[in-house]
Design a protein around this motif. Structure first.
Motif, PDB file in Angstrom:
ATOM      1  N   ASP A   1      64.033  55.947  27.556  1.00  9.73           N
ATOM      2  CA  ASP A   1      62.798  56.338  26.867  1.00  9.73           C
ATOM      3  C   ASP A   1      61.885  55.116  26.759  1.00  9.73           C
ATOM      4  O   ASP A   1      62.203  54.161  26.033  1.00  9.73           O
ATOM      5  CB  ASP A   1      63.133  56.876  25.474  1.00  9.73           C
ATOM      6  CG  ASP A   1      61.888  57.411  24.755  1.00  9.73           C
ATOM      7  OD1 ASP A   1      60.780  57.336  25.332  1.00  9.73           O
ATOM      8  OD2 ASP A   1      62.040  57.918  23.611  1.00  9.73           O
ATOM      9  N   PRO A   2      60.754  55.088  27.465  1.00 11.25           N
ATOM     10  CA  PRO A   2      59.860  53.919  27.402  1.00 11.25           C
ATOM     11  C   PRO A   2      59.223  53.745  26.040  1.00 11.25           C
ATOM     12  O   PRO A   2      58.736  52.662  25.709  1.00 11.25           O
ATOM     13  CB  PRO A   2      58.806  54.231  28.468  1.00 11.25           C
ATOM     14  CG  PRO A   2      58.828  55.704  28.627  1.00 11.25           C
ATOM     15  CD  PRO A   2      60.241  56.146  28.356  1.00 11.25           C
ATOM     16  N   ASN A   3      59.210  54.816  25.217  1.00 10.81           N
ATOM     17  CA  ASN A   3      58.604  54.740  23.886  1.00 10.81           C
ATOM     18  C   ASN A   3      59.633  54.531  22.788  1.00 10.81           C
ATOM     19  O   ASN A   3      59.301  54.644  21.606  1.00 10.81           O
ATOM     20  CB  ASN A   3      57.829  56.029  23.596  1.00 10.81           C
ATOM     21  CG  ASN A   3      56.695  56.270  24.574  1.00 10.81           C
ATOM     22  OD1 ASN A   3      55.993  55.320  24.953  1.00 10.81           O
ATOM     23  ND2 ASN A   3      56.517  57.524  24.995  1.00 10.81           N
TER      24      ASN A   3
ATOM     25  N   ALA B   1      58.760  51.615  20.336  1.00 11.26           N
ATOM     26  CA  ALA B   1      57.597  51.912  19.495  1.00 11.26           C
ATOM     27  C   ALA B   1      57.953  52.964  18.452  1.00 11.26           C
ATOM     28  O   ALA B   1      57.537  52.856  17.284  1.00 11.26           O
ATOM     29  CB  ALA B   1      56.434  52.395  20.363  1.00 11.26           C
ATOM     30  N   ASN B   2      58.711  53.946  18.831  1.00 10.46           N
ATOM     31  CA  ASN B   2      59.102  54.981  17.872  1.00 10.46           C
ATOM     32  C   ASN B   2      60.002  54.416  16.777  1.00 10.46           C
ATOM     33  O   ASN B   2      59.876  54.789  15.607  1.00 10.46           O
ATOM     34  CB  ASN B   2      59.817  56.132  18.593  1.00 10.46           C
ATOM     35  CG  ASN B   2      58.876  56.920  19.493  1.00 10.46           C
ATOM     36  OD1 ASN B   2      57.658  56.929  19.280  1.00 10.46           O
ATOM     37  ND2 ASN B   2      59.432  57.593  20.499  1.00 10.46           N
TER      38      ASN B   2
ATOM     39  N   GLN C   1      57.854  52.469  14.375  1.00 13.13           N
ATOM     40  CA  GLN C   1      57.118  53.343  13.470  1.00 13.13           C
ATOM     41  C   GLN C   1      58.039  53.877  12.386  1.00 13.13           C
ATOM     42  O   GLN C   1      57.632  54.015  11.229  1.00 13.13           O
ATOM     43  CB  GLN C   1      56.492  54.518  14.241  1.00 13.13           C
ATOM     44  CG  GLN C   1      55.699  55.491  13.384  1.00 13.13           C
ATOM     45  CD  GLN C   1      54.544  54.813  12.673  1.00 13.13           C
ATOM     46  OE1 GLN C   1      53.658  54.260  13.322  1.00 13.13           O
ATOM     47  NE2 GLN C   1      54.541  54.820  11.352  1.00 13.13           N
TER      48      GLN C   1
END
Length: 236
Positions: free
Chosen positions: A46-48, A51-52, A55
């Protein structure tokens, strides 16, 4: 934008008034479960993922801080109130539009009272026509049958060999066969009221009957002719 993020939803918690009532213990528990789910080590494809996870940490820090959480709860409250006002305004607008459309329909709709009066007049006309038809039908049933047409035999020798007779004593009678046919005896009986009948000769076709009635005296023939004249003169 940071103001658009629902930090309760990031942790998988209910938001709004229900979220404002959550305890620190419930928030900590929700963060631990969500951290295990979103940890980058568990999402290598998961490239995100990083960031997730970041958050998730930021949302947890905001909800764990009393001052920041209160400000966030106030922000959610203001948003809810704004949405409620918009919803109420939309509801009022829809009601206004609905009322306007209803008034327009009522204005264009026919007057119920006028419609009832028109219907009453139509039925009354039809009833009047039916009464006239029934009365005419009864009048036709009560009307007497037309009397047999009669005329004195002209003195051209007479039909049926009446050349040797006094033509002034001979009456020619004709009638339409409308349900009743006249026999010699019947004609003799009818004409005997005007004098003695010497003879009756029946002639005629399927649709029309005729006969020669020979009176004993020419006075009987004249009496019958006068009676027919008075009858039709008085009637017509």
């Amino acid at each position: 934008m940071e103001a658009e993020i629902d930090h309760y939803a990031v942790l998988g918690l209910p938001s709004g008034e229900e979220g404002a009532k959550l305890t620190d213990k419930e928030i900590n528990k929700a963060y631990r479960w969500k951290a295990l789910e979103l940890h980058p080590d568990k999402r290598p494809d998961d490239p995100n993922a990083a960031a997730n996870f970041q958050q998730l940490r930021t949302s947890y820090d905001i909800l764990r801080d009393d001052k920041a959480r209160k400000l966030f709860d106030d922000l959610l409250r203001v948003k809810r109130e704004r949405e409620l006002r918009h919803s109420q305004r939309d509801g009022k607008r829809r009601k206004m539009v609905s009322d306007l459309e209803r008034r327009e329909r009522d204005a264009n709709a026919p007057d119920p009272a006028a419609k009832e009066r028109e219907e009453e007049a139509r039925i009354a006309r039809q009833l009047k026509e039916e009464v006239a038809r029934i009365r005419a039908m009864h009048a036709m049933k009560k009307a007497p049958p037309p009397p047999p047409e009669t005329e004195k035999e002209s003195g051209r020798g007479g039909e049926g060999g009446g050349g040797g007779l006094d033509q002034e004593k001979v009456l020619k009678v004709s009638w339409e066969k409308m349900g009743e046919d006249y026999s010699a005896d019947k004609l003799r009986e009818l004409f005997s009221e005007f004098g003695e009948v010497e003879d009756v000769v029946i002639k005629g076709s399927k649709k029309k009957g005729s006969a020669l009635v020979v009176m004993a005296t020419k006075e009987g023939s004249v009496s019958f002719s006068l009676t027919i004249f008075v009858y039709f003169g008085a009637r017509f």
